[in-house]
Write a protein that holds these residues in place. Structure first.
Motif, short mmCIF file in Angstrom:
data_model
loop_
_atom_site.label_atom_id
_atom_site.label_comp_id
_atom_site.label_asym_id
_atom_site.label_seq_id
_atom_site.Cartn_x
_atom_site.Cartn_y
_atom_site.Cartn_z
N UNK A 206 -51.05 45.22 -27.64
CA UNK A 206 -49.71 44.70 -27.40
C UNK A 206 -48.70 45.84 -27.39
N UNK A 207 -47.69 45.74 -26.54
CA UNK A 207 -46.58 46.68 -26.63
C UNK A 207 -45.50 46.10 -27.55
N UNK A 208 -44.46 46.87 -27.79
CA UNK A 208 -43.43 46.45 -28.75
C UNK A 208 -42.72 45.17 -28.30
N UNK A 243 -48.83 51.71 -34.52
CA UNK A 243 -50.11 51.81 -35.22
C UNK A 243 -51.28 51.55 -34.28
N UNK A 244 -51.30 50.36 -33.65
CA UNK A 244 -52.46 50.04 -32.82
C UNK A 244 -52.19 48.92 -31.83
N UNK A 250 -48.64 43.47 -37.61
CA UNK A 250 -47.21 43.17 -37.57
C UNK A 250 -46.90 41.89 -38.34
N UNK A 251 -47.74 40.88 -38.20
CA UNK A 251 -47.53 39.62 -38.92
C UNK A 251 -47.71 39.81 -40.42
N UNK A 252 -48.72 40.60 -40.81
CA UNK A 252 -48.91 40.89 -42.23
C UNK A 252 -47.70 41.63 -42.81
N UNK A 253 -47.17 42.53 -42.01
CA UNK A 253 -46.00 43.30 -42.45
C UNK A 253 -44.80 42.38 -42.66
N UNK A 254 -44.58 41.47 -41.72
CA UNK A 254 -43.46 40.53 -41.84
C UNK A 254 -43.65 39.61 -43.03
#
Length: 405
Positions: A206-208, A243-244, A250-254
């Motif tokens: 995925x891109x940003x 990162x990758x 990203x969901x874990x980070x949120x």
């Protein structure tokens, strides 16, 4: 008042950020979904289901898209009176076709009629599998998630050809194979490639922008209105893309940022919470990753950390082998042969603790891999404290330790 009270300020439905949550709509994968729909179209036409192979890194939507489309496909099939059954099995802990067949049979049988893991002739197990599949009848789609863990490809050849070989008469079976390993297809025999990989779909990172869309969709469900500003979504997406391109990260980070906001009694999730969450998750990832390594894995990693601190990375495996043998001598442990030592290096790369890059110097230098650290050396040394005490430190390592305290 009790010790535990429901949170009414930050999270509305925290489970919407979890890996097993299935959104009502898939975002960020329009092209892949359209290709996937086209690949599954024969099912609605009443034809033999195709064999589809999906590959791409972890967290890029392969499993989520599969769950979503198969749910839609089952609903549409019912509308057109098509008898469709879907079976999903995760192959992470399965290494042989025999084990896969046993698990499939047990999924199809009643709980009081389960097979033991071992002890049956292979031919008998296959016959039981065909009996169970044929007893269902109609169209069957079997999903093999993490299919690259299967070391022999026998079952991947037999199932697609079962009807043609007369093993199935009442059922039409198709396979969906999902792999994180881009090179897995190359390891398959040519006869399996021609059947399993009938339709191939690649899921890029995925891109940003795509990650922002995914995070916004989930955040609107997971959090109360106004709790997560767009700057927080953008920052989580930027970290994930860097990162990758991994939506899971990203969901874990949120989610972690939201948990920190709850712990601090904040009224909203801020960018500072995201920074704290990233540091916390990185520490947990390293601690868990290092804890899962063997003693030899710890020694290989410590050798790589030493070379990193001395400015000697990226470097080839043979250089790491030389340092690793010195580390083993200091620890009074017999070193592994180079091939086994490289296995540990590759495990570090798989865990994201190290990186591995292929180099090609042509006819003169040939092809080889270079390894380097891909993780904070401070956190690694903290996780390797017992190994450091056992082996001792170099001047460069001591300098790093002095800076940490």
């Amino acid at each position: 008042m009790g010790l535990f009270q429901p949170d009414t300020d930050i999270f509305r439905n925290r489970d919407a950020l979890r890996e097993d949550y299935q959104p009502e709509e898939i975002v960020g994968r329009d092209d892949e979904l359209q290709q996937y729909i086209s690949a599954l179209q024969p099912v609605i036409n009443g034809d033999q289901p195709p064999n589809v192979f999906l590959y791409g890194k972890a967290g890029v939507g392969k499993t989520a898209c599969t769950r979503y489309l198969l749910s839609e496909l089952k609903a549409d099939a019912a509308e057109y009176d098509i008898d469709l059954t879907t079976i999903r099995t995760n192959c992470e802990d399965l290494s042989t076709s025999y084990q896969v067949a046993i698990q499939l049979i047990n999924k199809l049988r009643d709980p009081d009629d389960q097979l033991k893991p071992t002890g049956y002739p292979r031919r008998q197990v296959n016959e039981w599998l065909w009996e169970e599949l044929d007893s269902i009848g109609g169209t069957i789609i079997i999903v093999f998630d993490e299919v690259d863990h299967i070391e022999d490809d026998s079952i991947l050849y037999q199932i697609p050809r079962a009807r043609a070989n007369g093993n199935l008469t009442e059922s039409k079976v198709g396979i969906i194979g999902i792999s994180n390993d881009f090179k897995f297809r190359e390891s398959l025999s040519s006869k399996v490639q021609s059947s399993l990989c009938e339709k191939e779909l690649q899921f890029p990172a995925y891109n940003a922008n795509e990650l922002r869309d995914i995070l916004r969709q989930r955040a609107d469900i997971a959090f109360y209105d106004g709790v997560v500003p767009k700057e927080v979504i953008a920052k989580c997406a930027a970290f994930g893309a860097k990162d990758a391109g991994d939506a899971r990260q990203s969901l874990d980070l949120l989610m972690e940022a939201g948990d920190i906001a709850v712990e601090q009694g904040a009224e909203e999730v801020t960018e500072t919470h995201v920074d704290e969450a990233r540091a916390s998750l990185e520490r947990s990832r390293i601690v868990d990753g290092v804890a899962g390594l063997t003693q030899q894995g710890h020694l290989v990693l410590y050798a790589l950390v030493m070379l990193h601190e001395e400015g000697e990375t990226p470097t080839r495996a043979r250089t790491i082998q030389d340092r690793y043998e010195i580390v083993c001598e200091r620890a009074a442990i017999d070193p592994l042969v180079p091939r086994r030592m490289r296995d540990h290096l590759n495990e570090l790369a798989m865990l994201g603790i190290a990186s591995r890059v292929e180099r090609n110097k042509g006819e003169v230098g040939g092809r080889y891999y270079e390894y380097s650290l891909d993780t904070s050396p401070d956190l690694l040394l903290e996780a390797l404290d017992e190994t450091v005490d056992m082996v001792g430190v170099t001047e460069a390592i001591q300098k790093r330790l002095n800076q940490s305290y």
